[in-house]
Design a protein around this motif. Sequence first.
Motif, mmCIF file in Angstrom:
data_model
loop_
_atom_site.group_PDB
_atom_site.id
_atom_site.type_symbol
_atom_site.label_atom_id
_atom_site.label_comp_id
_atom_site.label_asym_id
_atom_site.label_seq_id
_atom_site.Cartn_x
_atom_site.Cartn_y
_atom_site.Cartn_z
ATOM 1 N N ALA A 150 37.826 23.637 101.177
ATOM 2 C CA ALA A 150 36.744 23.318 100.240
ATOM 3 C C ALA A 150 37.051 23.833 98.840
ATOM 4 O O ALA A 150 36.831 23.140 97.843
ATOM 5 C CB ALA A 150 35.429 23.903 100.745
ATOM 6 N N ASN A 151 37.578 25.054 98.756
ATOM 7 C CA ASN A 151 37.826 25.646 97.435
ATOM 8 C C ASN A 151 38.944 24.937 96.686
ATOM 9 O O ASN A 151 38.853 24.724 95.475
ATOM 10 C CB ASN A 151 38.153 27.131 97.586
ATOM 11 N N VAL A 152 40.020 24.569 97.385
ATOM 12 C CA VAL A 152 41.112 23.872 96.711
ATOM 13 C C VAL A 152 40.673 22.467 96.310
ATOM 14 O O VAL A 152 41.018 21.982 95.218
ATOM 15 C CB VAL A 152 42.367 23.825 97.600
ATOM 16 N N LEU A 153 39.913 21.784 97.161
ATOM 17 C CA LEU A 153 39.416 20.460 96.788
ATOM 18 C C LEU A 153 38.478 20.544 95.588
ATOM 19 O O LEU A 153 38.498 19.666 94.712
ATOM 20 C CB LEU A 153 38.697 19.817 97.973
ATOM 21 N N PHE A 154 37.657 21.580 95.549
ATOM 22 C CA PHE A 154 36.770 21.777 94.390
ATOM 23 C C PHE A 154 37.593 22.013 93.128
ATOM 24 O O PHE A 154 37.295 21.460 92.061
ATOM 25 C CB PHE A 154 35.840 22.960 94.651
ATOM 26 N N LEU A 155 38.631 22.820 93.244
ATOM 27 C CA LEU A 155 39.514 23.091 92.103
ATOM 28 C C LEU A 155 40.169 21.808 91.612
ATOM 29 O O LEU A 155 40.162 21.520 90.399
ATOM 30 C CB LEU A 155 40.574 24.107 92.511
ATOM 31 N N LEU A 156 40.749 21.034 92.531
ATOM 32 C CA LEU A 156 41.411 19.797 92.131
ATOM 33 C C LEU A 156 40.430 18.815 91.511
ATOM 34 O O LEU A 156 40.749 18.122 90.537
ATOM 35 C CB LEU A 156 42.096 19.159 93.345
ATOM 36 N N THR A 157 39.228 18.756 92.062
ATOM 37 C CA THR A 157 38.204 17.865 91.507
ATOM 38 C C THR A 157 37.884 18.235 90.069
ATOM 39 O O THR A 157 37.818 17.363 89.183
ATOM 40 C CB THR A 157 36.925 17.937 92.358
ATOM 41 N N ALA A 158 37.692 19.519 89.807
ATOM 42 C CA ALA A 158 37.361 19.961 88.449
ATOM 43 C C ALA A 158 38.506 19.684 87.486
ATOM 44 O O ALA A 158 38.290 19.214 86.355
ATOM 45 C CB ALA A 158 37.023 21.452 88.454
ATOM 46 N N VAL A 159 39.741 19.949 87.916
ATOM 47 C CA VAL A 159 40.904 19.738 87.052
ATOM 48 C C VAL A 159 41.085 18.257 86.745
ATOM 49 O O VAL A 159 41.259 17.859 85.589
ATOM 50 C CB VAL A 159 42.173 20.321 87.711
ATOM 51 N N TRP A 160 41.055 17.427 87.777
ATOM 52 C CA TRP A 160 41.268 15.986 87.564
ATOM 53 C C TRP A 160 40.138 15.370 86.753
ATOM 54 O O TRP A 160 40.372 14.524 85.892
ATOM 55 C CB TRP A 160 41.409 15.288 88.906
ATOM 56 N N ALA A 161 38.899 15.773 87.054
ATOM 57 C CA ALA A 161 37.759 15.231 86.306
ATOM 58 C C ALA A 161 37.845 15.637 84.836
ATOM 59 O O ALA A 161 37.523 14.838 83.943
ATOM 60 C CB ALA A 161 36.451 15.714 86.918
ATOM 61 N N SER A 162 38.275 16.866 84.576
ATOM 62 C CA SER A 162 38.431 17.313 83.188
ATOM 63 C C SER A 162 39.479 16.470 82.467
ATOM 64 O O SER A 162 39.271 16.046 81.321
ATOM 65 C CB SER A 162 38.820 18.791 83.161
ATOM 66 N N ASP A 163 40.601 16.219 83.138
ATOM 67 C CA ASP A 163 41.656 15.396 82.536
ATOM 68 C C ASP A 163 41.173 13.977 82.254
ATOM 69 O O ASP A 163 41.384 13.430 81.170
ATOM 70 C CB ASP A 163 42.876 15.350 83.458
ATOM 71 N N ILE A 164 40.525 13.375 83.253
ATOM 72 C CA ILE A 164 40.074 11.987 83.110
ATOM 73 C C ILE A 164 38.982 11.887 82.049
ATOM 74 O O ILE A 164 38.998 10.995 81.192
ATOM 75 C CB ILE A 164 39.570 11.460 84.463
ATOM 76 N N GLY A 165 38.002 12.789 82.111
ATOM 77 C CA GLY A 165 36.914 12.756 81.136
ATOM 78 C C GLY A 165 37.403 12.965 79.720
ATOM 79 O O GLY A 165 36.942 12.295 78.791
ATOM 80 N N ALA A 207 28.207 19.352 96.860
ATOM 81 C CA ALA A 207 27.177 18.803 97.733
ATOM 82 C C ALA A 207 27.778 18.134 98.955
ATOM 83 O O ALA A 207 27.200 18.173 100.049
ATOM 84 C CB ALA A 207 26.322 17.805 96.954
ATOM 85 N N ALA A 208 28.949 17.535 98.802
ATOM 86 C CA ALA A 208 29.581 16.836 99.918
ATOM 87 C C ALA A 208 30.270 17.794 100.891
ATOM 88 O O ALA A 208 30.323 17.528 102.098
ATOM 89 C CB ALA A 208 30.606 15.835 99.383
ATOM 90 N N MET A 209 30.779 18.922 100.392
ATOM 91 C CA MET A 209 31.584 19.808 101.226
ATOM 92 C C MET A 209 30.763 20.858 101.967
ATOM 93 O O MET A 209 31.008 21.134 103.143
ATOM 94 C CB MET A 209 32.636 20.512 100.356
ATOM 95 N N ALA A 210 29.819 21.487 101.293
ATOM 96 C CA ALA A 210 29.056 22.575 101.909
ATOM 97 C C ALA A 210 27.797 22.809 101.105
ATOM 98 O O ALA A 210 27.789 22.618 99.886
ATOM 99 C CB ALA A 210 29.893 23.862 101.964
ATOM 100 N N PRO A 211 26.707 23.228 101.753
ATOM 101 C CA PRO A 211 25.465 23.501 101.010
ATOM 102 C C PRO A 211 25.649 24.693 100.094
ATOM 103 O O PRO A 211 26.411 25.617 100.374
ATOM 104 C CB PRO A 211 24.456 23.793 102.118
ATOM 105 N N GLY A 212 24.935 24.658 98.975
ATOM 106 C CA GLY A 212 25.027 25.750 98.011
ATOM 107 C C GLY A 212 24.308 25.387 96.738
ATOM 108 O O GLY A 212 23.649 24.340 96.644
#
Length: 286
Positions: A150-165, A207-212
């Motif tokens: 979950a943590n690595v997927l969250f990291l990759l999501t933030a990095v890729w989204a930052s690049d794309i945005g 939201a997709a990976m774990a509640p929080g």
Amino acid sequence: MTAAAPTQPEAKRWRDLRKRFLSALVLGPTALLCVWLGSDPFTLLMAACVGVLAWEWVHLCGMRTRALPGAAVPVTVFVAGALAVVERPGWSWTVLLIGFLLAWGGARYARWRSGVPRQPALLLALGVLYIGVAGLCLIELRHDNAAGRANVLFLLTAVWASDIGAYMAGRILGGPLLWPSVSPNKTWSGSAGGLLLAMLCGMGMAAAMAPGSLARAAALAAILAVATQAGDLLESAIKRHFKVKDTSSLIPGHGGLLDRLDGLLAAAPAAALLAAAVGYGVPLWQ
């Protein structure tokens, strides 16, 4: 009536989009699959990436990975990574520090013997830390069996989204440059777009990976996005120092692997520090 052809400036603005998309279509799913399958496939992917990153860095410094002192960069990072895999974190960080000092000293000695005063001894050694610290942080993150995926997927999501945005907002909105003396293309609008998309995608992934807490997820994604953009600027400064456009021509549309992973190299240590703060086995946003 047929649509008018785009103006030359507009066509130039988007000319690398197709290559970027095709490259991401290959690299993205490969990385996600390795993260999802487990720590062992992810470690193999890391080993391959580290080998390429070390090769690019050593060649930027005008040296070779097949001989000392250039060989010190990949050897040190591989040994440190292997120690991290077998859960010897103290030894892995010690090896990284010793390798940095040996690479620096060895490069200075080689420079003295060759009589080439501009041989970048310190820059070569800094490659050990630049690549090695991020590599160890990624290994530590993924080897957390309870929350690593979950943590690595969250990291990759933030990095890729930052690049794309940042890419999309910068191309569409333009405006004042973020740091023109370092990068002539990065804009404040792109930085804001990358930050916003990273926060939105971070909340979605959480939201997709774990509640929080979604607010916490957005804040953490913003931190990782800022680190990503800082890493991108650092890579631009490095290339400006070496007077090169790309670190290599390995990936169409992206240059080298250092060009592609510049944001991740900076964001990974930030994610590792955040994971240490929340504790082992806990997703970052909980």
